[in-house]
Structure formats: structure tokens, C-alpha cells
Design a protein around this motif. Structure first.
Motif, short mmCIF file in Angstrom:
data_model
loop_
_atom_site.label_atom_id
_atom_site.label_comp_id
_atom_site.label_asym_id
_atom_site.label_seq_id
_atom_site.Cartn_x
_atom_site.Cartn_y
_atom_site.Cartn_z
N ALA A 128 0.84 -1.23 -0.01
CA ALA A 128 -0.03 -0.08 -0.13
C ALA A 128 0.78 1.09 -0.20
O ALA A 128 0.24 2.27 0.53
N LEU A 129 2.19 1.09 -0.67
CA LEU A 129 3.07 2.54 -0.77
C LEU A 129 2.36 3.43 -1.46
O LEU A 129 1.35 3.13 -2.52
N THR A 130 2.74 4.77 -1.27
CA THR A 130 2.62 5.83 -2.50
C THR A 130 3.82 5.95 -3.23
O THR A 130 4.88 6.17 -2.77
N LEU A 131 3.58 6.26 -4.49
CA LEU A 131 4.79 6.45 -5.21
C LEU A 131 4.52 7.71 -6.26
O LEU A 131 3.56 8.09 -6.65
N MET A 132 5.80 8.41 -6.14
CA MET A 132 6.20 9.60 -6.76
C MET A 132 6.81 9.54 -7.93
O MET A 132 8.00 9.28 -7.90
N VAL A 133 6.34 9.57 -9.34
CA VAL A 133 7.19 9.04 -10.38
C VAL A 133 7.61 10.10 -11.36
O VAL A 133 6.56 10.91 -11.69
N PRO A 145 1.67 -2.13 -14.32
CA PRO A 145 1.05 -3.56 -13.63
C PRO A 145 1.92 -4.05 -12.40
O PRO A 145 1.55 -5.04 -11.73
N VAL A 146 3.26 -3.84 -12.68
CA VAL A 146 4.18 -4.41 -11.59
C VAL A 146 4.10 -3.46 -10.46
O VAL A 146 4.18 -3.75 -9.25
N LEU A 147 4.34 -2.10 -10.52
CA LEU A 147 4.22 -1.25 -9.55
C LEU A 147 3.00 -1.29 -8.62
O LEU A 147 2.96 -1.20 -7.52
N ASP A 148 1.91 -1.68 -9.30
CA ASP A 148 0.41 -1.73 -8.62
C ASP A 148 0.62 -2.93 -7.57
O ASP A 148 -0.28 -3.08 -6.69
N LEU A 149 1.50 -3.77 -7.58
CA LEU A 149 1.74 -4.88 -6.83
C LEU A 149 1.87 -4.50 -5.42
O LEU A 149 1.92 -5.17 -4.39
N PHE A 150 2.66 -3.17 -5.25
CA PHE A 150 2.97 -2.90 -3.98
C PHE A 150 2.62 -1.38 -3.70
O PHE A 150 3.07 -0.86 -2.62
N ALA A 151 2.11 -0.81 -4.35
CA ALA A 151 1.81 0.65 -4.44
C ALA A 151 0.24 0.87 -4.44
O ALA A 151 -0.46 0.30 -5.39
N ALA A 152 -0.41 1.48 -3.53
CA ALA A 152 -1.74 1.72 -3.55
C ALA A 152 -2.12 3.01 -4.27
O ALA A 152 -3.24 3.44 -4.80
N ASN A 153 -1.25 3.95 -4.39
CA ASN A 153 -1.17 5.21 -5.05
C ASN A 153 0.12 5.50 -5.81
O ASN A 153 1.10 5.40 -5.60
N ILE A 154 -0.11 5.79 -7.10
CA ILE A 154 0.85 6.28 -7.99
C ILE A 154 0.60 7.61 -8.93
O ILE A 154 -0.39 7.54 -9.36
N PHE A 155 1.42 8.40 -8.52
CA PHE A 155 1.32 9.64 -9.07
C PHE A 155 2.48 10.14 -10.17
O PHE A 155 3.56 9.98 -9.84
N HIS A 156 2.06 10.49 -11.30
CA HIS A 156 3.20 11.00 -12.16
C HIS A 156 3.43 12.24 -12.05
O HIS A 156 2.40 13.12 -12.19
N CYS A 157 4.49 12.69 -11.60
CA CYS A 157 4.92 13.99 -11.23
C CYS A 157 5.44 14.83 -12.16
O CYS A 157 5.54 16.07 -12.11
N GLY A 158 5.73 14.43 -13.36
CA GLY A 158 6.50 15.02 -14.35
C GLY A 158 7.55 14.53 -15.03
O GLY A 158 7.53 13.06 -14.87
N PRO A 159 8.43 15.02 -15.71
CA PRO A 159 9.57 14.44 -16.20
C PRO A 159 10.51 13.81 -15.28
O PRO A 159 10.51 14.05 -14.03
N SER A 160 11.90 13.55 -16.07
CA SER A 160 12.76 12.76 -15.24
C SER A 160 13.30 13.69 -14.26
O SER A 160 13.53 14.81 -14.20
N GLY A 161 13.52 13.31 -12.93
CA GLY A 161 13.71 13.86 -11.70
C GLY A 161 12.69 14.53 -10.92
O GLY A 161 12.87 14.90 -9.72
N ALA A 162 11.56 14.43 -11.60
CA ALA A 162 10.41 15.15 -10.73
C ALA A 162 9.99 14.13 -9.73
O ALA A 162 9.59 14.60 -8.61
#
Length: 299
Positions: A128-133, A145-162
Motif C-alpha cells: 500500500a505504498l505511495t509512489l511519486m514517479v 502493472p508491476v508497481l501496482d503490486l506494492f503501491a496503492a497510489n501512483i502519481f506521475h509528477c512530471g519529467p525525469s527527476g520530478a
């Protein structure tokens, strides 16, 4: 999709275990081979072997120096990179290092996502982690599909480094909340207040934060919730934040508190203990205060 994992320590091992429980085989590498088998992965002999055997490669490493060693080493990720490979860096790393590695891997046709994580060991255990991508949105869609296995929330924050930038912002607030709440709870103990009542007041009032809600209800009974960031790693993250805001030209008078608190914890022998023990470091300088008593079951 073949899955590889490099860095199977406190957090990496938990995330890898979630992937394995999801029904996937994982090829893993860690400097401690026992960590690989404990997470349910198949041991590989090197980073290069994991890279060759993976379509998506997950990294969970202590800092940018280790990330760069793993990616740029003679038998590292870059040397074995190929078109179509997705590398997801789940470490807490310096954004400028992240963007440099992103560019180098792109020259080989490989994709690189920086994915800061939040939630701690308990959330990792539950997937149930939160990911900032940070990185290309299309690449994130392929990795999701792989990240969903350990994350409940996935946010696309912007380009590389964000992703790693947002992670540093989040971790700084986490460090402030933890160190400040630790100080308050030591003061409450020395004032002979009932700590359960103090926490109830804080959680119903304007002083509420992640530490008052999720950490100190256990800490006051001697359970330090082991498995998360150490004091050394927390101090590293705060220093990375300070470097970031300095480059941005942002004043940071509030960084002095957590820098002093987690630096103190390191100096007093708590370097490799979970960062929640910062309360004991503050207690040591306040007359040997402990929030819990020997009668507490978890003490």
C-alpha cells in the motif's frame, strides 16, 4: 514481463515480496544473498545478470552514490542496457543524478523512471505504498502493472527527476513532523502528563501529523516500528532536500531542526537504528527520558 530487483534490504525486500505474492518470478541481487531468498526471489550472481534477465528492473538502494555504482559499474545496468528495458529507481536520490542516468540509459534505448516511495515498512508489507514517479508517462503505463503490486497510489509528477524531487519535499516534512513530535513528547513526559491523553489532544487538534497518528501511539509503549528509515538515512534525505532548495534559491530556516535532531541521534549511537529512535536521543539529552516504562509489553 520478466522482473528483476536490485537492493533487497528493509524496503526493497518488502516490495519484492509483494511482487512474488502477486504470482511473479523475480530475479534478485543484493550484497547480502540472504536478503534475496528471504524476499522470495531467485538469486543472481551480479547486477549484470539481473539486467540481462529482466524486462523491468527495480532498484531500491541507499543513495545516489550506490545507484550510480550499480548503474554505471563495469558489470552494471548501463553496460547491459538494451532497447525496451525499463529501469525503475525506487531509491531516494538526488534529482540531478537521476536526470543524468535517465539520459545515459536513453542513449541505449532503455527507459528510466524515478519513483520515490512513501508509507514506510507497514505500507510496504501490505502493498500500500505511495509512489511519486518522474519520467515518460507512456513508460509508467507499461510499468504500472508491476508497481501496482506494492503501491496503492501512483502519481506521475512530471519529467525525469520530478519523482525524486517530490520525494525529497515529502521526506523533509516527514522529518520535521517526526523530530518535532519527538521533542514535544519528551516535554510531555517530563511534565508528568498522560501520553495517551496528549496524543489524543494532538490528533484531535491542530498539532496532528503523520507521527502523532501513526508512530507515537506505538512508540509510547516501546514499539519503535522497526523496518523503516534509519537516522543516518533520514539525515541524508534532509541534506538532499537542503541541497535541492539551495539550487532553487529557496530559503530554508526550518531545516535546522531535523538536521540537528537526526545528527544528534547519529552522534549518540542511534545511527543505524530506525529514525523513530530520535525521541530517545532527545530523551538522553533531557535527563535520560524514555516515553515507555519497563512494564510496557513492547518495551
Amino acid at each position: 514481463m520478466r522482473i528483476g530487483f536490485v537492493g533487497l534490504g528493509n524496503m526493497g525486500g518488502r516490495m519484492c515480496a509483494c511482487v512474488v505474492r502477486g504470482g511473479h518470478d523475480v530475479l534478485g541481487y543484493d550484497v547480502r544473498e540472504a536478503n534475496v531468498t528471504a524476499a522470495g526471489a531467485k538469486p543472481a550472481a551480479s547486477v549484470g545478470e539481473v539486467t540481462d534477465g529482466s524486462d523491468i528492473l527495480l532498484l531500491s538502494l541507499p543513495d545516489s552514490h550506490v545507484v550510480e555504482a550499480v548503474v554505471l559499474g563495469d558489470d552494471g545496468v548501463l553496460a547491459h542496457a538494451r532497447p525496451g528495458l525499463i529501469v525503475v529507481d525506487l531509491s531516494t536520490a538526488a534529482p540531478d543524478s537521476t536526470t543524468r542516468l535517465h539520459g545515459m540509459l536513453a542513449e541505449r534505448g532503455a527507459a528510466y523512471l524515478d519513483a520515490g516511495i512513501s508509507g514506510g515498512a507497514a505500507a510496504a508489507d501490505k502493498g500500500a505504498l505511495t509512489l511519486m514517479v518522474g519520467g515518460e508517462a507512456g513508460v509508467l503505463d507499461r510499468a504500472r502493472p508491476v508497481l501496482d503490486l506494492f503501491a496503492a497510489n501512483i502519481f506521475h509528477c512530471g519529467p525525469s527527476g520530478a519523482g525524486h524531487t517530490v520525494k525529497l519535499l515529502n521526506n523533509f516534512l516527514n522529518a520535521i513532523a517526526l523530530s518535532a513530535t519527538a521533542e514535544v513528547m519528551v516535554a510531555a513526559k517530563k511534565a508528568d502528563l498522560d501520553l495517551e491523553t496528549v496524543l489524543a489532544v494532538l490528533n484531535a487538534g491542530s498539532g496532528v501529523n503523520f507521527a502523532t497518528r501513526n508512530r507515537f501511539p506505538s512508540i509510547i509503549h516501546g514499539d519503535y516500528l522497526k523496518g523503516g528509515l534509519t537516522n543516518t538515512l533520514m539525515l541524508k534525505d534532509v541534506n538532499l532536500y537542503v541541497e535541492l532548495v539551495a539550487r532553487l534559491g529557496v530559503a530554508s530556516p526550518n531545516s535546522a531542526g531535523p538536521l540537528a535532531s537526526f545528527g544528534l541521534a547519529r552522534a549518540l549511537g542511534y545511527a543505524d537504528e530506525i529514525s523513530n529512535t530520535v525521541v530517545d536521543a532527545l530523551g538522553d539529552l533531557s535527563g535520560g527520558v524514555r516515553l515507555h516504562t519497563k512494564e510496557d509489553p513492547a518495551a
